[in-house]
Design a protein around this motif. Structure first.
Motif, PDB file in Angstrom:
ATOM      1  N   ASP A 196       0.839  -1.190   0.000  1.00  0.00           N
ATOM      2  CA  ASP A 196       0.000   0.000   0.000  1.00  0.00           C
ATOM      3  C   ASP A 196       0.879   1.246   0.000  1.00  0.00           C
ATOM      4  O   ASP A 196       0.900   2.013   0.926  1.00  0.00           O
ATOM      5  CB  ASP A 196      -0.925   0.003   1.223  1.00  0.00           C
ATOM      6  CG  ASP A 196      -1.931   1.145   1.149  1.00  0.00           C
ATOM      7  OD1 ASP A 196      -2.125   1.664   0.034  1.00  0.00           O
ATOM      8  OD2 ASP A 196      -2.486   1.501   2.188  1.00  0.00           O
ATOM      9  N   GLY A 197       1.605   1.435  -1.091  1.00  0.00           N
ATOM     10  CA  GLY A 197       2.483   2.586  -1.174  1.00  0.00           C
ATOM     11  C   GLY A 197       2.194   3.425  -2.382  1.00  0.00           C
ATOM     12  O   GLY A 197       2.987   4.258  -2.777  1.00  0.00           O
ATOM     13  N   GLY A 198       1.070   3.242  -3.050  1.00  0.00           N
ATOM     14  CA  GLY A 198       0.751   4.001  -4.232  1.00  0.00           C
ATOM     15  C   GLY A 198       0.151   3.077  -5.260  1.00  0.00           C
ATOM     16  O   GLY A 198      -0.798   2.358  -5.002  1.00  0.00           O
ATOM     17  N   GLY A 199       0.737   3.083  -6.490  1.00  0.00           N
ATOM     18  CA  GLY A 199       0.219   2.235  -7.543  1.00  0.00           C
ATOM     19  C   GLY A 199       0.399   0.772  -7.254  1.00  0.00           C
ATOM     20  O   GLY A 199      -0.259  -0.064  -7.853  1.00  0.00           O
ATOM     21  N   PRO A 249      -0.577  17.050 -25.296  1.00  0.00           N
ATOM     22  CA  PRO A 249       0.083  16.722 -24.027  1.00  0.00           C
ATOM     23  C   PRO A 249      -0.272  15.320 -23.529  1.00  0.00           C
ATOM     24  O   PRO A 249      -1.399  14.843 -23.683  1.00  0.00           O
ATOM     25  CB  PRO A 249      -0.459  17.796 -23.069  1.00  0.00           C
ATOM     26  CG  PRO A 249      -0.862  18.932 -23.962  1.00  0.00           C
ATOM     27  CD  PRO A 249      -1.370  18.285 -25.219  1.00  0.00           C
ATOM     28  N   LEU A 250       0.733  14.676 -22.925  1.00  0.00           N
ATOM     29  CA  LEU A 250       0.547  13.339 -22.371  1.00  0.00           C
ATOM     30  C   LEU A 250       1.289  13.265 -21.047  1.00  0.00           C
ATOM     31  O   LEU A 250       2.519  13.400 -20.997  1.00  0.00           O
ATOM     32  CB  LEU A 250       1.084  12.271 -23.326  1.00  0.00           C
ATOM     33  CG  LEU A 250       0.961  10.807 -22.876  1.00  0.00           C
ATOM     34  CD1 LEU A 250      -0.511  10.401 -22.782  1.00  0.00           C
ATOM     35  CD2 LEU A 250       1.707   9.873 -23.825  1.00  0.00           C
ATOM     36  N   ASP A 251       0.545  13.086 -19.945  1.00  0.00           N
ATOM     37  CA  ASP A 251       1.140  12.941 -18.619  1.00  0.00           C
ATOM     38  C   ASP A 251       1.232  11.456 -18.281  1.00  0.00           C
ATOM     39  O   ASP A 251       0.249  10.721 -18.392  1.00  0.00           O
ATOM     40  CB  ASP A 251       0.304  13.666 -17.563  1.00  0.00           C
ATOM     41  CG  ASP A 251       0.404  15.183 -17.691  1.00  0.00           C
ATOM     42  OD1 ASP A 251       1.453  15.655 -18.161  1.00  0.00           O
ATOM     43  OD2 ASP A 251      -0.559  15.880 -17.329  1.00  0.00           O
ATOM     44  N   ILE A 252       2.400  11.040 -17.846  1.00  0.00           N
ATOM     45  CA  ILE A 252       2.707   9.626 -17.643  1.00  0.00           C
ATOM     46  C   ILE A 252       3.078   9.388 -16.183  1.00  0.00           C
ATOM     47  O   ILE A 252       3.953  10.074 -15.642  1.00  0.00           O
ATOM     48  CB  ILE A 252       3.884   9.200 -18.543  1.00  0.00           C
ATOM     49  CG1 ILE A 252       3.552   9.475 -20.018  1.00  0.00           C
ATOM     50  CG2 ILE A 252       4.261   7.746 -18.310  1.00  0.00           C
ATOM     51  CD1 ILE A 252       4.767   9.654 -20.895  1.00  0.00           C
ATOM     52  N   THR A 253       2.428   8.437 -15.536  1.00  0.00           N
ATOM     53  CA  THR A 253       2.786   8.028 -14.173  1.00  0.00           C
ATOM     54  C   THR A 253       3.066   6.534 -14.185  1.00  0.00           C
ATOM     55  O   THR A 253       2.237   5.739 -14.628  1.00  0.00           O
ATOM     56  CB  THR A 253       1.659   8.326 -13.178  1.00  0.00           C
ATOM     57  OG1 THR A 253       1.392   9.728 -13.153  1.00  0.00           O
ATOM     58  CG2 THR A 253       2.064   7.878 -11.767  1.00  0.00           C
ATOM     59  N   GLY A 297       7.234   4.499  -5.099  1.00  0.00           N
ATOM     60  CA  GLY A 297       7.682   3.840  -6.317  1.00  0.00           C
ATOM     61  C   GLY A 297       7.254   4.549  -7.586  1.00  0.00           C
ATOM     62  O   GLY A 297       7.385   4.008  -8.687  1.00  0.00           O
ATOM     63  N   LYS A 298       6.794   5.786  -7.476  1.00  0.00           N
ATOM     64  CA  LYS A 298       6.229   6.492  -8.616  1.00  0.00           C
ATOM     65  C   LYS A 298       7.241   7.405  -9.301  1.00  0.00           C
ATOM     66  O   LYS A 298       8.077   8.039  -8.647  1.00  0.00           O
ATOM     67  CB  LYS A 298       5.020   7.328  -8.187  1.00  0.00           C
ATOM     68  CG  LYS A 298       3.824   6.510  -7.720  1.00  0.00           C
ATOM     69  CD  LYS A 298       2.658   7.429  -7.378  1.00  0.00           C
ATOM     70  CE  LYS A 298       1.472   6.619  -6.858  1.00  0.00           C
ATOM     71  NZ  LYS A 298       0.924   5.705  -7.877  1.00  0.00           N
ATOM     72  N   VAL A 299       7.121   7.477 -10.620  1.00  0.00           N
ATOM     73  CA  VAL A 299       7.806   8.490 -11.422  1.00  0.00           C
ATOM     74  C   VAL A 299       6.761   9.120 -12.337  1.00  0.00           C
ATOM     75  O   VAL A 299       5.788   8.459 -12.729  1.00  0.00           O
ATOM     76  CB  VAL A 299       8.952   7.899 -12.263  1.00  0.00           C
ATOM     77  CG1 VAL A 299      10.057   7.357 -11.378  1.00  0.00           C
ATOM     78  CG2 VAL A 299       8.457   6.809 -13.209  1.00  0.00           C
ATOM     79  N   THR A 300       6.934  10.391 -12.663  1.00  0.00           N
ATOM     80  CA  THR A 300       5.992  11.074 -13.542  1.00  0.00           C
ATOM     81  C   THR A 300       6.751  11.816 -14.631  1.00  0.00           C
ATOM     82  O   THR A 300       7.828  12.366 -14.394  1.00  0.00           O
ATOM     83  CB  THR A 300       5.115  12.075 -12.766  1.00  0.00           C
ATOM     84  OG1 THR A 300       5.953  13.044 -12.115  1.00  0.00           O
ATOM     85  CG2 THR A 300       4.278  11.364 -11.716  1.00  0.00           C
ATOM     86  N   PHE A 301       6.170  11.834 -15.822  1.00  0.00           N
ATOM     87  CA  PHE A 301       6.746  12.551 -16.958  1.00  0.00           C
ATOM     88  C   PHE A 301       5.642  13.356 -17.641  1.00  0.00           C
ATOM     89  O   PHE A 301       4.494  12.905 -17.716  1.00  0.00           O
ATOM     90  CB  PHE A 301       7.348  11.590 -17.982  1.00  0.00           C
ATOM     91  CG  PHE A 301       8.541  10.819 -17.488  1.00  0.00           C
ATOM     92  CD1 PHE A 301       9.824  11.345 -17.588  1.00  0.00           C
ATOM     93  CD2 PHE A 301       8.385   9.554 -16.927  1.00  0.00           C
ATOM     94  CE1 PHE A 301      10.931  10.623 -17.135  1.00  0.00           C
ATOM     95  CE2 PHE A 301       9.477   8.827 -16.480  1.00  0.00           C
ATOM     96  CZ  PHE A 301      10.755   9.371 -16.581  1.00  0.00           C
ATOM     97  N   THR A 302       6.005  14.516 -18.144  1.00  0.00           N
ATOM     98  CA  THR A 302       5.122  15.307 -18.994  1.00  0.00           C
ATOM     99  C   THR A 302       5.693  15.249 -20.394  1.00  0.00           C
ATOM    100  O   THR A 302       6.832  15.663 -20.634  1.00  0.00           O
ATOM    101  CB  THR A 302       5.033  16.760 -18.528  1.00  0.00           C
ATOM    102  OG1 THR A 302       4.491  16.798 -17.200  1.00  0.00           O
ATOM    103  CG2 THR A 302       4.141  17.570 -19.454  1.00  0.00           C
ATOM    104  N   SER A 334      -3.696  11.515 -19.987  1.00  0.00           N
ATOM    105  CA  SER A 334      -2.814  11.028 -18.934  1.00  0.00           C
ATOM    106  C   SER A 334      -3.107   9.558 -18.699  1.00  0.00           C
ATOM    107  O   SER A 334      -4.183   9.055 -19.031  1.00  0.00           O
ATOM    108  CB  SER A 334      -3.007  11.815 -17.634  1.00  0.00           C
ATOM    109  OG  SER A 334      -4.311  11.628 -17.117  1.00  0.00           O
ATOM    110  N   PHE A 335      -2.123   8.867 -18.138  1.00  0.00           N
ATOM    111  CA  PHE A 335      -2.338   7.480 -17.745  1.00  0.00           C
ATOM    112  C   PHE A 335      -1.372   7.113 -16.636  1.00  0.00           C
ATOM    113  O   PHE A 335      -0.342   7.757 -16.430  1.00  0.00           O
ATOM    114  CB  PHE A 335      -2.176   6.518 -18.938  1.00  0.00           C
ATOM    115  CG  PHE A 335      -0.758   6.324 -19.408  1.00  0.00           C
ATOM    116  CD1 PHE A 335       0.082   5.387 -18.825  1.00  0.00           C
ATOM    117  CD2 PHE A 335      -0.266   7.069 -20.474  1.00  0.00           C
ATOM    118  CE1 PHE A 335       1.379   5.194 -19.274  1.00  0.00           C
ATOM    119  CE2 PHE A 335       1.033   6.894 -20.930  1.00  0.00           C
ATOM    120  CZ  PHE A 335       1.858   5.953 -20.323  1.00  0.00           C
TER     121      PHE A 335
END
Length: 378
Positions: free
Chosen positions: A98-101, A160-164, A216-221, A312-313
């Motif tokens: 239970d730390g995010g995704g 635009p595409l937001d990536i997680t 454990g998350k990374v995000t990109f625009t 986004s996804f």
């Protein structure tokens, strides 16, 4: 004792009374020593006992209600706490995920219920040093917004595409892989790859690195990529165990690709900056794509948003570090594939011509390029 006490219904063993509350001679609890009925606004399962004796379910709930502690203690500390509560491995409780995704990958938290993200080719345009060009040595490559080149004002235009991405450590008990480094790259709206395609050899747009946080998350625009001949619209990525490891592409613990859905792609490719992409996509299916044809369910992104505001996804990336990562090479070209003739890393230096029909030669409308094995370039 009254066996109809609702606190005892269904209990298979008697309650332990290591911390009983003293009663007076009349059988009543003395004034000022009445047991609490709640702790931090949460009802106690056994009001007559101390907070630390409320049981595992209450302990786990307390940890979840203090999720801010994850950023201080780290997932490993929470795992240790849960292991102490159960007297065994916390990986079987599911709470450590239970730390995010990571929680989306399965509530049980058992590694056996996750499937490792399939490894795929890095293709001929990785820019990770495996075939000459190396953006990972460039200062400033660690960034979230990858639409512009690192050392210039050139910006890739597009929807635009937001990536997680959530990186999950399967070997550690399906916990977030905090500190992992993720390198993401893709083509632009015209199907060109910076550092390789004709006219953009000196650009570094649509390439960047992010370090996974405590969840454990990374995000990109970024932007929605174009569709060039022979390949379904996709994103490339490599995962390294830590930031220091990115100096050598062979340190990657996963090399893979993400497919984008056709419904949104059809609308995007009606825009003028994506000229040629609609025609190329019409000649493909995920089943005939040279990379995704062997299975794509785990790699197919589910998008939200719209054409006007962008999409986004979020996607989970489970990795089993106890297994040898699949080779990232393209056909017989070794990891990263052979560089374009005369292109970055080739004999002719920057400015050479990419492979026939590849991005940079006619854009999305070019002919499909194949390597010696007959596999479409990626």
């Amino acid at each position: 004792m009254d066996t109809t006490d609702p606190r005892r219904v269904g209990r298979p063993y008697p309650e332990a009374r290591e911390h009983t509350v003293a009663h007076n001679s009349a059988g009543a609890v003395p004034s000022g020593t009445a047991p609490r009925n709640s702790f931090e606004g949460r009802p106690l399962h056994h009001p007559a006992e101390d907070v630390e004796d409320q049981g595992l379910a209450f302990d786990v709930g307390t940890l979840v209600s203090r999720r801010g502690a994850l950023g201080v203690l780290g997932a490993g500390s929470v795992t240790a706490v849960l292991a102490a509560c159960t007297g065994g491995s916390a990986s079987t409780t599911g709470a450590a995920s239970d730390g995010g995704g990571a929680s989306d990958a399965g509530d049980s938290g058992a590694s056996s219920e996750l499937t490792e993200m399939p490894g795929e080719t890095a293709g001929p345009y990785p820019g990770d040093g495996s075939n000459g060009a190396d953006v990972l040595e460039t200062s400033g490559v660690e960034r979230s917004d990858i639409r512009s080149s690192i050392d210039s004002d050139t910006t890739a235009e597009g929807v635009p595409l937001d990536i997680t991405m959530t990186i999950i450590d399967m070997a550690g008990g399906d916990v977030p892989m905090e500190g992992a480094a993720v390198y993401l790259w893709q083509c632009d709206a015209a199907g060109q790859y910076s550092m390789y395609s004709e006219g953009v050899e000196e650009e570094t747009y649509l390439r960047g690195v992010q370090i996974a946080d405590a969840q454990g998350k990374v995000t990109f625009t970024s932007i929605f990529p174009g569709c060039y001949a022979g390949r379904w619209p996709h994103l490339h990525f490599e995962v390294f165990p830590d930031a220091e490891s990115i100096v050598d592409a062979t340190n990657a613990i996963l090399t893979s690709q993400i497919a984008l859905p056709q419904t949104e792609a059809d609308g995007v490719y009606e825009l003028t900056e994506y000229a040629g992409s609609a025609e190329n996509l019409s000649q493909l299916t995920l089943e005939t794509d040279g990379i995704f044809s062997d299975g794509y369910e785990q790699q197919l992104a589910s998008l939200s948003g719209d054409l006007d505001s962008g999409y986004s996804f979020a996607i989970d990336v489970p990795i089993d570090t106890t297994t040898e990562p699949e080779a990232g090479g393209m056909g017989g070209g070794g990891q990263g594939g052979e560089p374009p003739s005369g292109g970055a890393g080739g004999e002719g230096g920057p400015g050479g011509t990419p492979p026939e029909g590849a991005p940079g030669e006619g854009g999305p409308g070019g002919a499909t390029s194949e390597d010696d094995s007959g596999t479409s370039q990626s």
